[in-house]
Design a protein around this motif. Structure first.
Motif, PDB file in Angstrom:
ATOM      1  N   PHE A 113       5.856   1.098  -8.344  1.00 31.24           N
ATOM      2  CA  PHE A 113       4.654   0.916  -9.160  1.00 31.24           C
ATOM      3  C   PHE A 113       5.009   0.869 -10.643  1.00 31.24           C
ATOM      4  CE2 PHE A 113       1.208   2.628 -11.718  1.00 31.24           C
ATOM      5  CZ  PHE A 113       0.133   1.855 -11.310  1.00 31.24           C
ATOM      6  N   TYR A 114       5.852   1.788 -11.092  1.00 28.51           N
ATOM      7  CA  TYR A 114       6.252   1.832 -12.496  1.00 28.51           C
ATOM      8  C   TYR A 114       6.965   0.545 -12.909  1.00 28.51           C
ATOM      9  CZ  TYR A 114       8.611   3.332 -16.763  1.00 28.51           C
ATOM     10  OH  TYR A 114       9.083   3.412 -18.049  1.00 28.51           O
ATOM     11  N   THR A 115       7.804   0.030 -12.012  1.00 26.87           N
ATOM     12  CA  THR A 115       8.582  -1.168 -12.316  1.00 26.87           C
ATOM     13  C   THR A 115       7.700  -2.399 -12.437  1.00 26.87           C
ATOM     14  OG1 THR A 115      10.531  -0.278 -11.190  1.00 26.87           O
ATOM     15  CG2 THR A 115      10.428  -2.668 -11.486  1.00 26.87           C
ATOM     16  N   PHE A 116       6.739  -2.552 -11.525  1.00 25.55           N
ATOM     17  CA  PHE A 116       5.969  -3.794 -11.453  1.00 25.55           C
ATOM     18  C   PHE A 116       4.640  -3.729 -12.198  1.00 25.55           C
ATOM     19  CE2 PHE A 116       8.853  -4.228  -7.884  1.00 25.55           C
ATOM     20  CZ  PHE A 116       9.247  -5.545  -7.997  1.00 25.55           C
ATOM     21  N   ASN A 117       4.257  -2.567 -12.693  1.00 27.03           N
ATOM     22  CA  ASN A 117       2.975  -2.457 -13.386  1.00 27.03           C
ATOM     23  C   ASN A 117       2.937  -3.346 -14.625  1.00 27.03           C
ATOM     24  OD1 ASN A 117       0.369  -1.445 -14.029  1.00 27.03           O
ATOM     25  ND2 ASN A 117       1.278   0.017 -15.437  1.00 27.03           N
ATOM     26  N   ASN A 118       3.994  -3.310 -15.429  1.00 27.65           N
ATOM     27  CA  ASN A 118       4.031  -4.132 -16.633  1.00 27.65           C
ATOM     28  C   ASN A 118       4.246  -5.602 -16.326  1.00 27.65           C
ATOM     29  OD1 ASN A 118       3.691  -1.925 -18.345  1.00 27.65           O
ATOM     30  ND2 ASN A 118       5.893  -1.520 -18.450  1.00 27.65           N
ATOM     31  N   ALA A 119       4.920  -5.886 -15.214  1.00 25.17           N
ATOM     32  CA  ALA A 119       5.261  -7.272 -14.895  1.00 25.17           C
ATOM     33  C   ALA A 119       4.104  -8.025 -14.259  1.00 25.17           C
ATOM     34  CB  ALA A 119       6.484  -7.300 -13.973  1.00 25.17           C
ATOM     35  N   GLY A 135       0.886  -6.388 -13.341  1.00 28.17           N
ATOM     36  CA  GLY A 135      -0.419  -5.770 -13.521  1.00 28.17           C
ATOM     37  C   GLY A 135      -0.641  -4.608 -12.565  1.00 28.17           C
ATOM     38  N   PRO A 136      -1.644  -3.774 -12.855  1.00 27.99           N
ATOM     39  CA  PRO A 136      -1.862  -2.568 -12.052  1.00 27.99           C
ATOM     40  C   PRO A 136      -2.297  -2.831 -10.622  1.00 27.99           C
ATOM     41  CG  PRO A 136      -3.614  -2.863 -13.676  1.00 27.99           C
ATOM     42  CD  PRO A 136      -2.564  -3.876 -13.998  1.00 27.99           C
ATOM     43  N   LEU A 137      -3.124  -3.867 -10.384  1.00 25.33           N
ATOM     44  CA  LEU A 137      -3.625  -4.104  -9.026  1.00 25.33           C
ATOM     45  C   LEU A 137      -2.512  -4.488  -8.058  1.00 25.33           C
ATOM     46  CD1 LEU A 137      -6.041  -4.162  -7.147  1.00 25.33           C
ATOM     47  CD2 LEU A 137      -6.464  -6.535  -7.841  1.00 25.33           C
ATOM     48  N   PRO A 138      -1.694  -5.544  -8.353  1.00 26.87           N
ATOM     49  CA  PRO A 138      -0.578  -5.840  -7.442  1.00 26.87           C
ATOM     50  C   PRO A 138       0.410  -4.682  -7.325  1.00 26.87           C
ATOM     51  CG  PRO A 138      -0.973  -7.680  -8.936  1.00 26.87           C
ATOM     52  CD  PRO A 138      -1.784  -6.527  -9.438  1.00 26.87           C
ATOM     53  N   ALA A 139       0.638  -3.957  -8.443  1.00 29.26           N
ATOM     54  CA  ALA A 139       1.566  -2.827  -8.400  1.00 29.26           C
ATOM     55  C   ALA A 139       1.033  -1.729  -7.490  1.00 29.26           C
ATOM     56  CB  ALA A 139       1.792  -2.279  -9.808  1.00 29.26           C
ATOM     57  N   THR A 140      -0.292  -1.533  -7.482  1.00 26.67           N
ATOM     58  CA  THR A 140      -0.900  -0.538  -6.588  1.00 26.67           C
ATOM     59  C   THR A 140      -0.733  -0.944  -5.130  1.00 26.67           C
ATOM     60  OG1 THR A 140      -2.536   0.021  -8.292  1.00 26.67           O
ATOM     61  CG2 THR A 140      -3.037   0.676  -6.033  1.00 26.67           C
ATOM     62  N   VAL A 141      -0.863  -2.252  -4.849  1.00 25.66           N
ATOM     63  CA  VAL A 141      -0.653  -2.745  -3.483  1.00 25.66           C
ATOM     64  C   VAL A 141       0.786  -2.481  -3.041  1.00 25.66           C
ATOM     65  CG1 VAL A 141      -0.617  -4.806  -2.019  1.00 25.66           C
ATOM     66  CG2 VAL A 141      -2.464  -4.491  -3.685  1.00 25.66           C
ATOM     67  N   ILE A 142       1.736  -2.726  -3.955  1.00 30.86           N
ATOM     68  CA  ILE A 142       3.145  -2.466  -3.646  1.00 30.86           C
ATOM     69  C   ILE A 142       3.366  -0.979  -3.394  1.00 30.86           C
ATOM     70  CG2 ILE A 142       5.488  -2.522  -4.588  1.00 30.86           C
ATOM     71  CD1 ILE A 142       4.682  -5.042  -6.129  1.00 30.86           C
ATOM     72  N   PHE A 143       2.708  -0.126  -4.206  1.00 31.77           N
ATOM     73  CA  PHE A 143       2.829   1.316  -4.028  1.00 31.77           C
ATOM     74  C   PHE A 143       2.277   1.743  -2.669  1.00 31.77           C
ATOM     75  CE2 PHE A 143       0.785   5.507  -4.248  1.00 31.77           C
ATOM     76  CZ  PHE A 143       1.852   6.298  -4.625  1.00 31.77           C
ATOM     77  N   GLY A 144       1.085   1.229  -2.317  1.00 30.93           N
ATOM     78  CA  GLY A 144       0.483   1.604  -1.042  1.00 30.93           C
ATOM     79  C   GLY A 144       1.291   1.144   0.145  1.00 30.93           C
ATOM     80  N   THR A 145       1.839  -0.073   0.044  1.00 33.33           N
ATOM     81  CA  THR A 145       2.667  -0.595   1.141  1.00 33.33           C
ATOM     82  C   THR A 145       3.961   0.195   1.254  1.00 33.33           C
ATOM     83  OG1 THR A 145       1.746  -2.798   0.713  1.00 33.33           O
ATOM     84  CG2 THR A 145       3.718  -2.674   2.096  1.00 33.33           C
ATOM     85  N   GLY A 146       4.515   0.580   0.096  1.00 34.32           N
ATOM     86  CA  GLY A 146       5.800   1.268   0.092  1.00 34.32           C
ATOM     87  C   GLY A 146       5.775   2.624   0.767  1.00 34.32           C
TER      88      GLY A 146
END
Length: 365
Positions: A200-206, A208-219
């Motif tokens: 989430f930290y890595t992809f939040n800036n790249a 945005g928060p919504l896709p990064a949250t999806v990555i966090f939940g899937t992870g």
């Protein structure tokens, strides 16, 4: 449009293929010097595999010796130890990638390969469009870029030793962070959230928060091994692109902030370009050769995401103009068969570059 737009990633992956094909068509890559370097690269590839395998072989030999005194037939931990060491070396610490990129600071061949390939890209561009009005063709890259010192200004010049030390420090810092996160993921209770949190930290800036949250939940539900591979593939692609673009940035001197913005504005396309080569570089032994092809392909990439450089006297002003990728939207919309369509109008027609010793095109004023 997000800098990490899917279209940009796809276009970067397409440029991996197109750039590699253009590079392999260059007869200059098959000169004697490059044959010798190719042989050295293969030997280096073998050495890299041996360097990684030796500790694992040593552990296997130790386990075999212990098996003479202890019964390991019913145990599985010995296989996990060997498999874990291999995964740690290749996926967590990225040892093969480290050893391949270290070669840049040992031999100047990769820098020379980039410049030779850039000259070839200019020549093939004008050959492809020889029937068109030269005033409607883009300017050349190689003639002016070769005038720049590969070590920057004399006052700020770094020796190869200093550059290698800085690279070792960068890689050591990344390897330490990767190893620390990997070890923290084994903590009870909170360990399962460490890798998803890092994602989430890595992809939040790249993205945005919504896709990064999806990555966090899937992870949270993915096995640790898959998350490590996913994260390290992303960081390997970023690190690879920084190393491949070093011949360009060693000549066109950007400040630290300008360079950060330069990469940020192109990060989606650079990720797509680097991810393809990162995948191919995992091929044992041949990975080092793939690295050479990637360097040659980067010369083609530069002509799509930057403007032709001016003479060195205008270098400082030119760097600021390149921070923003001005033709990004137009380039991403182009069909794959027409990637040369964003031509630059030149001031006056010149002699065809194939028939002269100097490549023609728009000159910086």
């Amino acid at each position: 449009m997000s800098n990490f737009d899917p279209n940009a990633i796809i276009r970067g992956a397409q440029l991996t293929i197109v750039g590699a094909l253009r590079a392999l068509q260059n007869p200059g890559l098959f000169k004697y010097e490059h044959y010798r370097q190719a042989a050295i690269a293969v030997c280096a590839g073998v050495s890299i595999r041996l360097a990684i395998a030796l500790p694992i072989v040593g552990v296997k030999a130790l386990l075999w010796f212990l098996s003479l005194f202890f019964n390991f037939e019913a145990a599985t931990w010995d296989d996990k130890v060997v498999g874990g060491l291999d995964f740690l070396a290749n996926s967590v610490l990225q040892v093969p990638f480290f050893l391949m990129t270290l070669m840049r600071y040992i031999t100047p061949t990769l820098d020379e390969m980039f410049m030779d390939s850039l000259q070839w890209v200019d020549q093939t561009y004008y050959q492809k469009h020889k029937s068109e009005d030269p005033r409607n063709l883009r300017a050349t890259y190689y003639p002016n870029l070769r005038l720049y010192s590969a070590h920057g200004e004399t006052s700020g010049r770094r020796t190869p030793y200093d550059a290698a030390v800085m690279f070792l420090m960068r890689f050591g810092r990344r390897a330490g962070i990767s190893l620390g996160i990997y070890m923290l993921s084994y903590l009870p209770v909170v360990g399962r959230f460490v890798l998803p949190g890092a994602s989430f930290y890595t992809f939040n800036n790249a993205v945005g928060p919504l896709p990064a949250t999806v990555i966090f939940g899937t992870g949270i539900f993915l096995p640790r091994r898959y998350l490590v591979v996913f994260l390290q593939s992303y960081f390997s692609s970023r690190g690879l692109m920084r190393e491949l673009l070093e011949p360009y940035f060693s000549r066109i001197r950007f400040t630290k902030e300008q360079k950060r913005r330069w990469f940020r504005d192109r990060e989606g396309l650079l990720f797509g370009f680097g991810a393809g080569f990162t995948l191919f570089m995992k091929i044992p032994i041949l990975g080092v050769l793939i690295y050479g092809i990637a360097e040659a392909s980067t010369a083609y990439l530069i002509t799509k995401i930057t403007d032709p450089p001016p003479p060195p006297v205008y270098g400082k002003e030119f760097a600021e103009t390149q921070v923003r990728w001005t033709n990004k939207h137009e380039f991403l919309k182009l069909p794959l068969a027409n990637l040369d369509a964003h031509n630059i109008e030149t001031e006056a027609p010149g002699q065809h570059p194939v028939h002269t010793g100097e490549l023609q095109g728009k000159k910086f004023t």
